[in-house]
Write an enzyme that holds these catalytic residues in place. Sequence first.
Site, PDB file in Angstrom:
ATOM      1  CB  SER A  65       7.012  38.175 -29.503  1.00 33.43           C
ATOM      2  OG  SER A  65       6.785  38.499 -30.853  1.00 33.43           O
ATOM      3  CG  ASP A  66       0.376  36.535 -28.788  1.00 31.95           C
ATOM      4  OD1 ASP A  66       0.168  36.401 -30.011  1.00 31.95           O
ATOM      5  OD2 ASP A  66      -0.518  36.365 -27.939  1.00 31.95           O
ATOM      6  CD1 TRP A  67       0.686  37.279 -35.796  1.00 31.26           C
ATOM      7  CD2 TRP A  67       1.818  36.032 -34.328  1.00 31.26           C
ATOM      8  NE1 TRP A  67       1.250  36.199 -36.467  1.00 31.26           N
ATOM      9  CE2 TRP A  67       1.952  35.431 -35.598  1.00 31.26           C
ATOM     10  CE3 TRP A  67       2.483  35.433 -33.251  1.00 31.26           C
ATOM     11  CZ2 TRP A  67       2.682  34.261 -35.817  1.00 31.26           C
ATOM     12  CZ3 TRP A  67       3.210  34.264 -33.475  1.00 31.26           C
ATOM     13  CH2 TRP A  67       3.294  33.706 -34.738  1.00 31.26           C
ATOM     14  N   GLY A  68       2.843  40.801 -32.255  1.00 35.06           N
ATOM     15  CA  GLY A  68       2.909  42.217 -31.906  1.00 35.06           C
ATOM     16  C   GLY A  68       3.348  42.455 -30.469  1.00 35.06           C
ATOM     17  CB  ALA A  69       3.803  40.315 -27.568  1.00 35.34           C
TER      18      ALA A  69
END
Length: 822
Positions: A227-231
């Site tokens: 996941s993108d950071w925090g997605a």
Amino acid sequence: MATRTPDTEARISALLERMTLEEKVSLMAGRDFWTLPAIERLGIPSLRVSDGPTGLRSVNSEAATVFPVGVALAATWNETLVAEVGAAIAREAIAHEVDVLLAPAVNIQRTPLGGRNFETYSEDPRLAAEIATAYVAGVQSEGVGTSLKHYAANNQEHERMTGSSDMSERTLREIYLAVYEPVIRRANPWTVMGAYNKVNGVFACENEFLLEQVLKGEWGYDGVVVSDWGATKTTAEAANHGMDLEMPGPARHFGAKLVEAVRNGDVSQAVVDDHARRLLRLIIRCGLLDGNPKSARGELCSARHRACARDAAGQSMVLLKNEGGLLPVSKNVRRVAVIGQPAYMPAIQGGGSSQVSPDRIVSPLEGLKAALGSDVELIFERGLDHEPAPPQIDWRLLSPDETFTQHGLTARYYAKPGCAGPVAHEEIDWHFSKLGFGGKVQTEDDLSFSVEWTGYFRPEQDGDYDFVISHSNEDVELSIGNEILVGQGTPSERELLFMILPLNRREARMRMQAGRTYPIRIRYSQPTERAIRAFNIFNISMRPPAPSRAAAIAAARAADMVLLFVGSGTTDETEGRDRRSMKLSAGQDDFVREVVAANPGTAVIVNTGAPVEMPWAGDVPAILQMWLPGGEGGSALEDLLSGKVSPSGKLPVTFPHHYEDNPTYPFYPGHKSAEYGEGIFVGYRYYDKAGRDVLFPFGHGLTYSRFEISDLQVSVSPSAQDVEVSLNLTNTGAVEAAETVQLYLEDRATREAMPPRQLKAFRKTSLKPGETARLTFVLVREDFAWFDMHAGAWVVSPGKYAVHAGVSSRDLRQAAEFELHS
Ligand code: BGC
């Protein structure tokens, strides 16, 4: 490169059998921001990731070679060169002990205002896919993994974390997913990064259609989706719909919650096994179970990496216009005025996670001094302050001692807050735009540290200097002379960096005298409570007094020719924020007109990572798009402006006359829903269909020579499976140069709406004067396919097609018609 082999799979199965549920789940989330957990019991070491794509972004702000940004790499139209760039970045990653590079970013440049356009490749999926395939293959050839990002339809920063990119399945597949598929199939990036945004209402990181059906199903992807950071936003939905790895760590939605979800039946063991299998495959691919053999190949800021960055920057710059052969600078010129701040302080890259700490910056001014030699008088004037926000403090005004023989300040790091006790690390530091630092003295359990920078500041002008410090905690002090300019009592404003990271911003102003030497000291303390490992931020920016416009005009008047630099500024193109406008800032358009009026022999050099309006384009004889060229950009300019190398870059994106001309104008930005109302008519697909005049078309770019295309032949194979296209390319000019032949397909067979022409193949070829090359291209069945929504499938329409060969999308030189039978 360990690929998927029966041996690897058997090895993974054996490991899985020995793993507990908790251990499998532990692999599915980061340990911290940049690493995965180790499982010591099983001999599984921790894997480390770090950002690209412009170079290796050290999470400790240590230096690396800065390569040209994504759009510039695409402008080279040279896959071999891009693969070399990829391999060089991989060797730098290895030197930084990184296993997976979080790059490349391949999203389509849909709106000209997209904040991350500089980082990505093109408005055209074919060009973007070819460049990305080369980049991924290059990086992975050195044993470092890549992360193809941001999957999918992540085309604007507006409503970055919550917006939904809404479009028909045909548009999604033909434009937005079309970038990914060839890269997945041909280069197999070891990871794919899920985007922040939703696609048709469902978050990309839990989107079953995108992750399970298309990526892992139809395309057979066997790598890791991160996941993108925090997605990652959910537990069971994300895990069940294809998300393999939650980042950053420690786990928020996976970890204990995922173990719980397995225990209560919301997620099956088989699903967790598949995720864990993919992660073990990645760990094996990175060589981590085999003694990490790639570690021997690390190489940082070497002469060959700089040469590669210089070559890439040179091949990326696009000669948009060159009336009367104003460029290269003629040997008869005796006095050249170089005007514009970007000549001295260029924007070399964009802002955000791709921002590399440069090992050095060769400015255009330095490159030009080398290009012109000592016989030519070079006068430099800044002319205009074009920076929308103050740029990073100018390191050339700083020195560790009063001799000014070195640039920068002495940095002393301490293992505790308060800049006291023994010095734990000392270095000369010159780059004050830091995304993560202090790692050299922080320990596993104690993240606190402090640093003191000391030295001297010598201004070049009389007047007011504005200083801005932005940082992720409270404890900062700046003193110049005997004055504390910024300290505990200085009011601070909160700002959000990249829409996610809260920063404190403090400002101060000081009146200074040119040539005087002022002692300077900066202190920063990081208490452990507020520390984020490798993501603490520290920037010092400085705006010098306004330059003299009149002096610049006088210099233009007195010179034989002018090289005028304009641009978007060093901080304006960034992740986290779309561009406000397609216009140049701070009245630069008027300034260009003024300079040209003073000296008609003016070449304008444009330092941006995205198209800008050029209302003056008709009035100036020469324009060179230099992009954001990386640390060696000045040397690349030296090569081009001296005539040693001919420009050969081509636009990977259309430059419209006006922002309002672009097809997304009626739809962008949308709000929570970004309606992709232009459908498949993105970029030149729209301009061609609408018959709209553009400033510079997709694929355009001049050289110092001339080329002819002749004898186009097309032959359809008897099975109609593929079509061979061949042609002659001749250099009919006087100098060696490289031209890129582009093949555009016109589909006359399909009844549904179709773009008039679509790029299907291209080849960059370097030829000596008078030389001819016979080029052969093969178009395969997929090149003719379009996505039929009624059939829910890709189809090829039987009937007539034409292939056009040209040197831009609007400079088509030869065409041939042919027929495909079903
Ligand atoms: C960016 C990614 C990047 C990640 C880690 C995110 O905010 O969108 O491109 O790889 O941060 O820095």
